[in-house]
Design an enzyme around this catalytic site. Structure first.
Site, PDB file in Angstrom:
ATOM      1  N   GLU A  91       0.810  -1.216   0.000  1.00  0.00           N
ATOM      2  CA  GLU A  91       0.000   0.000   0.000  1.00  0.00           C
ATOM      3  C   GLU A  91       0.843   1.266   0.000  1.00  0.00           C
ATOM      4  O   GLU A  91       1.936   1.294   0.559  1.00  0.00           O
ATOM      5  CB  GLU A  91      -0.859   0.034   1.274  1.00  0.00           C
ATOM      6  CG  GLU A  91      -1.878  -1.058   1.316  1.00  0.00           C
ATOM      7  CD  GLU A  91      -2.577  -1.144   2.665  1.00  0.00           C
ATOM      8  OE1 GLU A  91      -2.680  -0.120   3.363  1.00  0.00           O
ATOM      9  OE2 GLU A  91      -3.014  -2.253   3.002  1.00  0.00           O
ATOM     10  N   CYS A 104       3.053   8.248   1.707  1.00  0.00           N
ATOM     11  CA  CYS A 104       3.408   7.284   2.748  1.00  0.00           C
ATOM     12  C   CYS A 104       3.712   5.953   2.085  1.00  0.00           C
ATOM     13  O   CYS A 104       2.841   5.358   1.452  1.00  0.00           O
ATOM     14  CB  CYS A 104       2.240   7.155   3.732  1.00  0.00           C
ATOM     15  SG  CYS A 104       2.518   5.915   4.996  1.00  0.00           S
ATOM     16  N   CYS A 111       4.998  -7.702   7.881  1.00  0.00           N
ATOM     17  CA  CYS A 111       5.892  -7.209   8.929  1.00  0.00           C
ATOM     18  C   CYS A 111       6.024  -8.295   9.986  1.00  0.00           C
ATOM     19  O   CYS A 111       5.083  -9.040  10.235  1.00  0.00           O
ATOM     20  CB  CYS A 111       5.287  -5.949   9.547  1.00  0.00           C
ATOM     21  SG  CYS A 111       6.325  -5.158  10.799  1.00  0.00           S
ATOM     22  N   CYS A 115       3.168  -5.927  16.452  1.00  0.00           N
ATOM     23  CA  CYS A 115       2.429  -4.976  17.294  1.00  0.00           C
ATOM     24  C   CYS A 115       0.943  -5.354  17.321  1.00  0.00           C
ATOM     25  O   CYS A 115       0.339  -5.603  16.280  1.00  0.00           O
ATOM     26  CB  CYS A 115       2.605  -3.544  16.772  1.00  0.00           C
ATOM     27  SG  CYS A 115       4.318  -2.978  16.775  1.00  0.00           S
ATOM     28  N   CYS A 118      -1.780  -3.430  15.096  1.00  0.00           N
ATOM     29  CA  CYS A 118      -1.441  -3.088  13.712  1.00  0.00           C
ATOM     30  C   CYS A 118      -1.889  -4.146  12.718  1.00  0.00           C
ATOM     31  O   CYS A 118      -1.612  -5.339  12.889  1.00  0.00           O
ATOM     32  CB  CYS A 118       0.068  -2.867  13.605  1.00  0.00           C
ATOM     33  SG  CYS A 118       0.591  -2.360  11.959  1.00  0.00           S
ATOM     34  N   SER A 190       9.843   6.139  10.253  1.00  0.00           N
ATOM     35  CA  SER A 190       9.222   5.724  11.506  1.00  0.00           C
ATOM     36  C   SER A 190       9.646   4.308  11.871  1.00  0.00           C
ATOM     37  O   SER A 190       9.662   3.416  11.030  1.00  0.00           O
ATOM     38  CB  SER A 190       7.696   5.789  11.349  1.00  0.00           C
ATOM     39  OG  SER A 190       7.055   5.396  12.537  1.00  0.00           O
ATOM     40  N   LEU A 214       6.229   4.986  19.996  1.00  0.00           N
ATOM     41  CA  LEU A 214       6.443   4.680  21.420  1.00  0.00           C
ATOM     42  C   LEU A 214       5.207   4.018  22.026  1.00  0.00           C
ATOM     43  O   LEU A 214       5.285   2.929  22.589  1.00  0.00           O
ATOM     44  CB  LEU A 214       6.814   5.964  22.164  1.00  0.00           C
ATOM     45  CG  LEU A 214       7.346   5.809  23.582  1.00  0.00           C
ATOM     46  CD1 LEU A 214       8.586   4.929  23.630  1.00  0.00           C
ATOM     47  CD2 LEU A 214       7.660   7.176  24.206  1.00  0.00           C
ATOM     48  N   HIS A 215       4.099   4.681  21.962  1.00  0.00           N
ATOM     49  CA  HIS A 215       2.786   4.121  22.321  1.00  0.00           C
ATOM     50  C   HIS A 215       2.597   3.705  23.782  1.00  0.00           C
ATOM     51  O   HIS A 215       1.540   3.155  24.118  1.00  0.00           O
ATOM     52  CB  HIS A 215       2.412   2.930  21.432  1.00  0.00           C
ATOM     53  CG  HIS A 215       2.415   3.222  19.960  1.00  0.00           C
ATOM     54  ND1 HIS A 215       2.036   4.427  19.432  1.00  0.00           N
ATOM     55  CD2 HIS A 215       2.764   2.445  18.894  1.00  0.00           C
ATOM     56  CE1 HIS A 215       2.145   4.376  18.106  1.00  0.00           C
ATOM     57  NE2 HIS A 215       2.589   3.199  17.753  1.00  0.00           N
ATOM     58  N   ASN A 289      -6.661   3.629  15.121  1.00  0.00           N
ATOM     59  CA  ASN A 289      -7.575   3.208  14.060  1.00  0.00           C
ATOM     60  C   ASN A 289      -8.094   1.825  14.406  1.00  0.00           C
ATOM     61  O   ASN A 289      -7.309   0.947  14.772  1.00  0.00           O
ATOM     62  CB  ASN A 289      -6.836   3.135  12.723  1.00  0.00           C
ATOM     63  CG  ASN A 289      -6.770   4.484  12.054  1.00  0.00           C
ATOM     64  OD1 ASN A 289      -7.788   5.099  11.772  1.00  0.00           O
ATOM     65  ND2 ASN A 289      -5.557   4.953  11.818  1.00  0.00           N
ATOM     66  N   CYS A 332      -2.411   1.980   7.801  1.00  0.00           N
ATOM     67  CA  CYS A 332      -1.525   1.057   7.100  1.00  0.00           C
ATOM     68  C   CYS A 332      -1.891  -0.405   7.289  1.00  0.00           C
ATOM     69  O   CYS A 332      -2.230  -0.860   8.365  1.00  0.00           O
ATOM     70  CB  CYS A 332      -0.066   1.303   7.485  1.00  0.00           C
ATOM     71  SG  CYS A 332       0.332   0.922   9.178  1.00  0.00           S
TER      72      CYS A 332
HETATM   73  N1  SAH Z   1       7.022  -0.109  11.448  1.00  0.00           N
HETATM   74  C1  SAH Z   1       7.138   1.311  11.560  1.00  0.00           C
HETATM   75  C2  SAH Z   1       6.398   2.108  10.512  1.00  0.00           C
HETATM   76  C3  SAH Z   1       5.016   1.668  10.061  1.00  0.00           C
HETATM   77  S1  SAH Z   1       3.595   1.966  11.034  1.00  0.00           S
HETATM   78  C4  SAH Z   1       6.716   1.746  12.937  1.00  0.00           C
HETATM   79  O1  SAH Z   1       6.261   0.930  13.708  1.00  0.00           O
HETATM   80  O2  SAH Z   1       6.890   2.916  13.268  1.00  0.00           O
HETATM   81  C5  SAH Z   1       3.262   3.671  11.066  1.00  0.00           C
HETATM   82  C6  SAH Z   1       2.631   4.092  12.386  1.00  0.00           C
HETATM   83  O3  SAH Z   1       1.270   3.645  12.519  1.00  0.00           O
HETATM   84  C7  SAH Z   1       3.363   3.537  13.609  1.00  0.00           C
HETATM   85  O4  SAH Z   1       3.498   4.542  14.564  1.00  0.00           O
HETATM   86  C8  SAH Z   1       2.397   2.463  14.079  1.00  0.00           C
HETATM   87  O5  SAH Z   1       2.614   2.139  15.416  1.00  0.00           O
HETATM   88  C9  SAH Z   1       1.065   3.112  13.809  1.00  0.00           C
HETATM   89  N2  SAH Z   1      -0.083   2.225  13.783  1.00  0.00           N
HETATM   90  C10 SAH Z   1      -0.167   0.948  13.420  1.00  0.00           C
HETATM   91  N3  SAH Z   1      -1.418   0.474  13.561  1.00  0.00           N
HETATM   92  C11 SAH Z   1      -2.149   1.498  14.033  1.00  0.00           C
HETATM   93  C12 SAH Z   1      -3.517   1.651  14.387  1.00  0.00           C
HETATM   94  N4  SAH Z   1      -4.381   0.642  14.305  1.00  0.00           N
HETATM   95  N5  SAH Z   1      -3.927   2.861  14.831  1.00  0.00           N
HETATM   96  C13 SAH Z   1      -3.069   3.896  14.911  1.00  0.00           C
HETATM   97  N6  SAH Z   1      -1.777   3.817  14.608  1.00  0.00           N
HETATM   98  C14 SAH Z   1      -1.317   2.623  14.179  1.00  0.00           C
END
Ligand code: SAH
Length: 344
Positions: A91, A104, A111, A115, A118, A190, A214-215, A289, A332
């Site tokens: 994408e 983007c 991946c 996470c 994600c 990122s 970071l989250h 999301n 994403c």
């Molecule tokens: N792997 C890299 C880049 C891709 S993700 C990373 O982790 O940074 C891009 C961003 O979207 C990251 O900050 C990721 O944590 C976030 N992300 C993934 N799923 C998400 C979701 N459901 N809601 C909000 N942010 C999300």
């Protein structure tokens, strides 16, 4: 095996051409065509026919196909699902901002970071992308949309620092003066926190923006939602970030997805502020999301606003990210996921 010509930097191409007995200016001509997004060697009309034929025997030329295109009725965001040469899909999202258009891009097919919130990681890692396949997302998004591209964020599918060499090469290609010539300062990378990759990137001393997903304010919460934290905990991650800033002088941006009742309390904000205190940091709060397969839910508006106030009160600058493309699965991994589920 044929070599992938669009993954080559101009000096590499010049060297290869000199071995072929071709003059150096031919390499320059070819490089220019490649970075304009031509679809076959035959489109290189200022090259002799026999040279074009020879190139197509030695090299492969990547050309992605539009598998799906979704345009947001709300804000004009366009999401592409590209089909790559081997049938895999990735994408790309085109976002329109006041300062210009930002693309983007994905860095991997799938991946392996795992996470919990994600969509990109649900089917694991299939493979990493070649430099050319990352560049193609920029080139062909620009061509298909007819929009100029000035900014790039490496925030699509995949972990950029898990595909370090190819991502770095992509960055060199897209910023090359004979190519798209994008400004390094207009690129954001990122990462979920692959610490050795951050060290390595610091040594390159590039003027791009490093963004850390970071989250969470502590290891207990972070390890629960991001397995990478068990390998590199928050202390190690923030230490690498401090060094990154010391070496490059670039302020770091921290992404913080707001997840209801997981990481969004006032106490969480206070802990986050105390950990980031004294760092040249900026926190981006992102409403989570929804991902269908996940039980995690987004925080409410009030929670997010309160969290932001708490951070600011403690001297940490924070913004709430405006969400674009909410009507087109623009987060994403969601579109690729949909495609896989529908074709199976
Ligand atoms: N792997 C890299 C880049 C891709 S993700 C990373 O982790 O940074 C891009 C961003 O979207 C990251 O900050 C990721 O944590 C976030 N992300 C993934 N799923 C998400 C979701 N459901 N809601 C909000 N942010 C999300």
């Amino acid at each position: 095996m044929k070599q992938d010509i669009k993954s080559m930097l101009l000096p590499e191409l010049k060297e290869a051409f000199s071995e072929l007995g071709e003059p150096s200016f031919r390499a320059g001509q070819v490089y220019t065509w490649l970075h304009r997004g031509i679809r076959s060697f035959d489109e290189m009309t200022n090259l002799p026919k026999d040279l074009r034929a020879r190139l197509s025997e030695i090299y492969t030329l990547t050309v992605p196909a539009v598998e799906r295109r979704q345009i947001s009725a709300k804000d004009g965001t366009i999401k592409y699902l590209w089909r790559l040469g081997d049938g895999n899909c990735v994408e790309t999202v085109l976002m329109r901002y006041r300062y210009g258009n930002s693309v983007c891009v994905s860095s991997q097919v799938g991946c392996r970071m795992g996470c919990k919130f994600c969509a990109s990681t649900l089917g694991g890692l299939v493979r990493s992308l070649e430099p050319s396949e990352i560049l193609d997302q920029v080139l062909f998004t620009g061509l298909d949309s007819g929009e100029p591209v000035s900014h790039i964020v490496l925030m699509g599918i995949g972990e950029p620092l898990d595909n370090y060499d190819n991502v770095l090469k992509f960055i060199r290609l897209v910023t090359s003066s004979e190519g798209l010539n994008l400004s390094m300062r207009h690129i954001s990378l990122s990462t979920c926190g692959v610490v050795p990759g951050i060290w390595k990137l610091a040594e390159e001393n590039l003027q791009l923006t490093l963004s850390i997903s970071l989250h969470a304010p502590n290891d207990e919460i972070r390890s629960g939602i991001m397995p990478v934290n068990r390998a590199y905990d928050i202390a190690a991650l923030l230490e690498a970030c401090r060094d990154y800033f010391r070496i490059t002088g670039r302020r770091i941006s921290f992404e913080y997805a707001m997840i209801r009742d997981v990481n969004d309390s006032a106490e969480n904000a206070a802990e986050l502020a105390s950990r980031l205190k004294g760092m040249a940091a900026h926190v981006n709060l992102i409403p989570l999301n929804n991902v269908e397969e996940s039980p995690l839910k987004p925080s409410g508006r009030d929670r997010i606003a309160a969290f932001q106030r708490e951070l600011e009160k403690r001297g940490v600058t924070a913004t709430v990210r405006r969400s674009l493309g909410g009507d087109i699965d623009a987060s994403c991994g969601q579109l690729r996921r949909k495609q896989i589920l529908e074709t199976n």
